[in-house]
Design a protein around this motif. Structure first.
Motif, PDB file in Angstrom:
ATOM      1  N   SER A  11       0.820  -1.213   0.000  1.00  0.00           N
ATOM      2  CA  SER A  11       0.000   0.000   0.000  1.00  0.00           C
ATOM      3  C   SER A  11       0.854   1.263   0.000  1.00  0.00           C
ATOM      4  O   SER A  11       0.393   2.325   0.381  1.00  0.00           O
ATOM      5  CB  SER A  11      -0.931   0.004   1.214  1.00  0.00           C
ATOM      6  OG  SER A  11      -0.177   0.008   2.421  1.00  0.00           O
ATOM      7  N   GLY A  12       2.085   1.138  -0.459  1.00  0.00           N
ATOM      8  CA  GLY A  12       2.987   2.285  -0.497  1.00  0.00           C
ATOM      9  C   GLY A  12       3.057   2.911  -1.878  1.00  0.00           C
ATOM     10  O   GLY A  12       2.098   2.873  -2.656  1.00  0.00           O
ATOM     11  N   GLY A  16       0.620   2.749  -5.291  1.00  0.00           N
ATOM     12  CA  GLY A  16      -0.008   3.955  -5.836  1.00  0.00           C
ATOM     13  C   GLY A  16       0.191   4.088  -7.335  1.00  0.00           C
ATOM     14  O   GLY A  16      -0.731   4.442  -8.073  1.00  0.00           O
ATOM     15  N   ASN A  39      -0.398   2.356   7.268  1.00  0.00           N
ATOM     16  CA  ASN A  39      -1.129   2.681   6.040  1.00  0.00           C
ATOM     17  C   ASN A  39      -2.581   2.243   6.186  1.00  0.00           C
ATOM     18  O   ASN A  39      -2.885   1.062   6.229  1.00  0.00           O
ATOM     19  CB  ASN A  39      -0.507   1.997   4.828  1.00  0.00           C
ATOM     20  CG  ASN A  39       0.842   2.551   4.484  1.00  0.00           C
ATOM     21  OD1 ASN A  39       1.205   3.634   4.903  1.00  0.00           O
ATOM     22  ND2 ASN A  39       1.616   1.809   3.717  1.00  0.00           N
ATOM     23  N   CYS A  42      -4.756   3.890   0.500  1.00  0.00           N
ATOM     24  CA  CYS A  42      -3.871   4.351  -0.568  1.00  0.00           C
ATOM     25  C   CYS A  42      -4.762   4.693  -1.756  1.00  0.00           C
ATOM     26  O   CYS A  42      -5.531   3.843  -2.216  1.00  0.00           O
ATOM     27  CB  CYS A  42      -2.861   3.269  -0.934  1.00  0.00           C
ATOM     28  SG  CYS A  42      -1.718   3.726  -2.246  1.00  0.00           S
ATOM     29  N   LYS A  43      -4.687   5.935  -2.214  1.00  0.00           N
ATOM     30  CA  LYS A  43      -5.516   6.395  -3.341  1.00  0.00           C
ATOM     31  C   LYS A  43      -6.999   6.126  -3.070  1.00  0.00           C
ATOM     32  O   LYS A  43      -7.743   5.696  -3.940  1.00  0.00           O
ATOM     33  CB  LYS A  43      -5.091   5.716  -4.645  1.00  0.00           C
ATOM     34  CG  LYS A  43      -3.650   5.928  -5.032  1.00  0.00           C
ATOM     35  CD  LYS A  43      -3.497   7.217  -5.774  1.00  0.00           C
ATOM     36  CE  LYS A  43      -2.053   7.359  -6.225  1.00  0.00           C
ATOM     37  NZ  LYS A  43      -1.862   8.487  -7.087  1.00  0.00           N
TER      38      LYS A  43
END
Length: 64
Positions: A11-12, A16, A39, A42-43
């Motif tokens: 999810s980094g 993305g 996290n 993400c987005k």
């Protein structure tokens, strides 16, 4: 027309970039999986954590 749905492991930053690319290709990201508790999303896709179950067959590894 069927819509392709995928899940991402991670999810980094790499996740993305893949999310952006998949959107351009018309692919929906169903879920994000990550053991990193910091996290949460993400987005605007919620992160499922921890990974303590079988990973879906449609998952792509998005860690770097």
């Amino acid at each position: 027309m069927t819509t392709t749905k995928l899940s991402l492991i991670g999810s980094g930053g790499h996740a993305g970039v893949l999310i952006d690319m998949m959107k351009l290709l018309g692919v929906d990201i169903d879920n994000l999986y990550d053991d990193n508790y910091s996290n949460k999303a993400c987005k605007n896709i919620e992160v499922i954590s921890p990974i303590d179950f079988d990973i879906p067959e449609n998952a792509i590894i998005a860690v770097g």
